[in-house]
Design a protein around this motif. Structure first.
Motif, mmCIF file in Angstrom:
data_model
loop_
_atom_site.group_PDB
_atom_site.id
_atom_site.type_symbol
_atom_site.label_atom_id
_atom_site.label_comp_id
_atom_site.label_asym_id
_atom_site.label_seq_id
_atom_site.Cartn_x
_atom_site.Cartn_y
_atom_site.Cartn_z
ATOM 1 N N ARG A 121 0.828 -1.216 0.000
ATOM 2 C CA ARG A 121 0.000 0.000 0.000
ATOM 3 C C ARG A 121 0.858 1.261 0.000
ATOM 4 O O ARG A 121 0.344 2.364 -0.083
ATOM 5 N N GLY A 122 2.172 1.085 0.183
ATOM 6 C CA GLY A 122 3.059 2.238 0.305
ATOM 7 C C GLY A 122 3.207 2.698 1.735
ATOM 8 O O GLY A 122 3.767 3.765 2.001
ATOM 9 N N MET A 123 2.730 1.901 2.696
ATOM 10 C CA MET A 123 2.868 2.274 4.100
ATOM 11 C C MET A 123 4.291 1.947 4.560
ATOM 12 O O MET A 123 4.774 0.834 4.359
ATOM 13 N N ARG A 124 4.923 2.915 5.208
ATOM 14 C CA ARG A 124 6.328 2.805 5.610
ATOM 15 C C ARG A 124 6.451 2.469 7.090
ATOM 16 O O ARG A 124 5.721 2.996 7.919
ATOM 17 N N LEU A 125 7.391 1.581 7.390
ATOM 18 C CA LEU A 125 7.723 1.294 8.787
ATOM 19 C C LEU A 125 9.012 2.030 9.109
ATOM 20 O O LEU A 125 10.055 1.785 8.498
ATOM 21 N N GLY A 126 8.935 2.971 10.072
ATOM 22 C CA GLY A 126 10.118 3.704 10.492
ATOM 23 C C GLY A 126 10.769 3.047 11.693
ATOM 24 O O GLY A 126 10.373 1.954 12.118
ATOM 25 N N ARG A 127 11.751 3.725 12.271
ATOM 26 C CA ARG A 127 12.462 3.165 13.424
ATOM 27 C C ARG A 127 11.698 3.355 14.730
ATOM 28 O O ARG A 127 12.058 2.788 15.758
ATOM 29 N N PRO A 164 0.978 7.043 3.338
ATOM 30 C CA PRO A 164 1.728 6.250 2.372
ATOM 31 C C PRO A 164 2.750 7.093 1.609
ATOM 32 O O PRO A 164 2.577 8.301 1.442
ATOM 33 N N VAL A 165 3.812 6.446 1.162
ATOM 34 C CA VAL A 165 4.800 7.110 0.314
ATOM 35 C C VAL A 165 4.390 6.920 -1.144
ATOM 36 O O VAL A 165 3.519 6.109 -1.463
ATOM 37 N N HIS A 166 5.023 7.682 -2.027
ATOM 38 C CA HIS A 166 4.702 7.586 -3.446
ATOM 39 C C HIS A 166 5.518 6.514 -4.160
ATOM 40 O O HIS A 166 5.077 5.947 -5.157
ATOM 41 N N ALA A 167 6.737 6.271 -3.669
ATOM 42 C CA ALA A 167 7.602 5.302 -4.338
ATOM 43 C C ALA A 167 8.640 4.765 -3.366
ATOM 44 O O ALA A 167 8.968 5.405 -2.366
ATOM 45 N N VAL A 168 9.154 3.585 -3.674
ATOM 46 C CA VAL A 168 10.289 3.017 -2.951
ATOM 47 C C VAL A 168 11.391 2.765 -3.963
ATOM 48 O O VAL A 168 11.129 2.315 -5.088
ATOM 49 N N VAL A 169 12.618 3.104 -3.586
ATOM 50 C CA VAL A 169 13.779 2.799 -4.413
ATOM 51 C C VAL A 169 14.601 1.763 -3.669
ATOM 52 O O VAL A 169 14.904 1.927 -2.481
ATOM 53 N N THR A 170 14.950 0.673 -4.373
ATOM 54 C CA THR A 170 15.823 -0.360 -3.823
ATOM 55 C C THR A 170 16.984 -0.551 -4.800
ATOM 56 O O THR A 170 16.950 -0.019 -5.916
ATOM 57 N N PRO A 171 17.990 -1.322 -4.425
ATOM 58 C CA PRO A 171 19.111 -1.544 -5.345
ATOM 59 C C PRO A 171 18.716 -2.192 -6.675
ATOM 60 O O PRO A 171 19.464 -2.113 -7.645
ATOM 61 N N SER A 172 17.526 -2.821 -6.725
ATOM 62 C CA SER A 172 17.134 -3.440 -7.989
ATOM 63 C C SER A 172 16.128 -2.629 -8.789
ATOM 64 O O SER A 172 15.754 -3.006 -9.896
ATOM 65 N N GLY A 173 15.681 -1.489 -8.269
ATOM 66 C CA GLY A 173 14.752 -0.674 -9.054
ATOM 67 C C GLY A 173 13.807 0.178 -8.247
ATOM 68 O O GLY A 173 14.028 0.430 -7.069
ATOM 69 N N GLN A 177 9.626 1.061 -7.304
ATOM 70 C CA GLN A 177 8.226 0.619 -7.286
ATOM 71 C C GLN A 177 7.371 1.790 -6.848
ATOM 72 O O GLN A 177 7.704 2.492 -5.879
ATOM 73 N N ARG A 178 6.291 2.023 -7.578
ATOM 74 C CA ARG A 178 5.399 3.135 -7.250
ATOM 75 C C ARG A 178 4.121 2.636 -6.598
ATOM 76 O O ARG A 178 3.716 1.506 -6.796
ATOM 77 N N PHE A 179 3.497 3.551 -5.847
ATOM 78 C CA PHE A 179 2.259 3.204 -5.150
ATOM 79 C C PHE A 179 1.167 4.185 -5.583
ATOM 80 O O PHE A 179 1.295 5.371 -5.376
ATOM 81 N N HIS A 180 0.120 3.636 -6.171
ATOM 82 C CA HIS A 180 -0.927 4.491 -6.735
ATOM 83 C C HIS A 180 -1.791 5.139 -5.673
ATOM 84 O O HIS A 180 -2.380 6.183 -5.888
ATOM 85 N N ALA A 181 -1.870 4.518 -4.499
ATOM 86 C CA ALA A 181 -2.761 5.049 -3.456
ATOM 87 C C ALA A 181 -2.192 6.293 -2.793
ATOM 88 O O ALA A 181 -2.905 7.012 -2.108
ATOM 89 N N ALA A 182 -0.894 6.522 -2.937
ATOM 90 C CA ALA A 182 -0.267 7.636 -2.219
ATOM 91 C C ALA A 182 -0.688 8.968 -2.789
ATOM 92 O O ALA A 182 -1.052 9.073 -3.949
#
Length: 206
Positions: A142-148, A190-199, A201-206
């Protein structure tokens, strides 16, 4: 016996512990390669390509590396803002002008952070950013982020909402930290996108 009415999803504390344990097993070479791949993918994001000001952070320990990305953004002429932790866990901001502009700051018993050594611009400086790069431990479908769990970025996101600022919200993670579901609370955004070392991913709900 499970608590009645509690969703069948991992508890935040358990998930944080598992992810931090996995990060602690990464080698120096893993960290270096991941940081370069992360920067490469992030720099292709239209939200960053068009940004004049980006609020970011300096990675510490085994976090996905950000310095290569910060330097590449600066080389493009982007104004990069970095956080400085305040006593109440809110964040002030300062400009990044290269590695020489960073100071290592120890906050009590917490992890030492690299913060901008120059002038402080105030907590509201983040509202001028076109994109905000967020640290995190996981993100779900869903684009929900888990912080520290410190709440600093909850304050940042609340400040953006309160002032009507709508920057692109991007979280930087390792590939294994994009999960099916993380526990979310009413105030989480929610965030709009996540960037990882492989690419990316976008989240439409954000």
């Amino acid at each position: 016996m499970p608590h009645i009415g509690r969703p069948a999803e991992p508890d935040k504390r358990t998930l944080r512990r598992e992810i931090l344990a996995a990060r602690s097993r990464l080698t120096v070479d893993d960290l270096r390669k991941s940081a370069l791949a992360l920067a490469e993918h992030a720099l292709l994001l239209p939200e960053l390509a068009q940004a004049r000001t980006v609020a970011a952070y300096v990675s510490v320990g085994s976090e996905p590396g950000t310095l290569a990305l910060l330097d590449a953004l600066r080389a493009r002429g982007v104004r990069v803002l970095l956080p400085a932790l305040l006593p109440d866990n809110d964040l002030d901001w300062g400009a990044y002008t290269g590695e020489g502009s960073l100071a290592r700051v120890q906050h009590g018993g917490k992890m030492a952070l690299f913060e901008p050594a120059g002038a402080r611009l105030g907590p509201d400086a983040v509202t001028t950013a076109d994109a905000v790069l967020l640290p995190g431990l996981a993100v779900d479908a869903r684009g929900m982020r888990l912080g520290r769990g410190g709440g600093s970025y909850d304050r940042v996101l609340a400040r953006l909402e309160r002032t009507g600022a709508h920057p692109a919200l991007v979280v930087l993670l390792y590939d294994t930290e994009v999960v099916e579901r993380v526990p979310a609370e009413a105030h989480d955004r929610p965030v709009h996108a996540v960037v990882t070392p492989s690419g990316v991913q976008r989240f439409h709900a954000a």
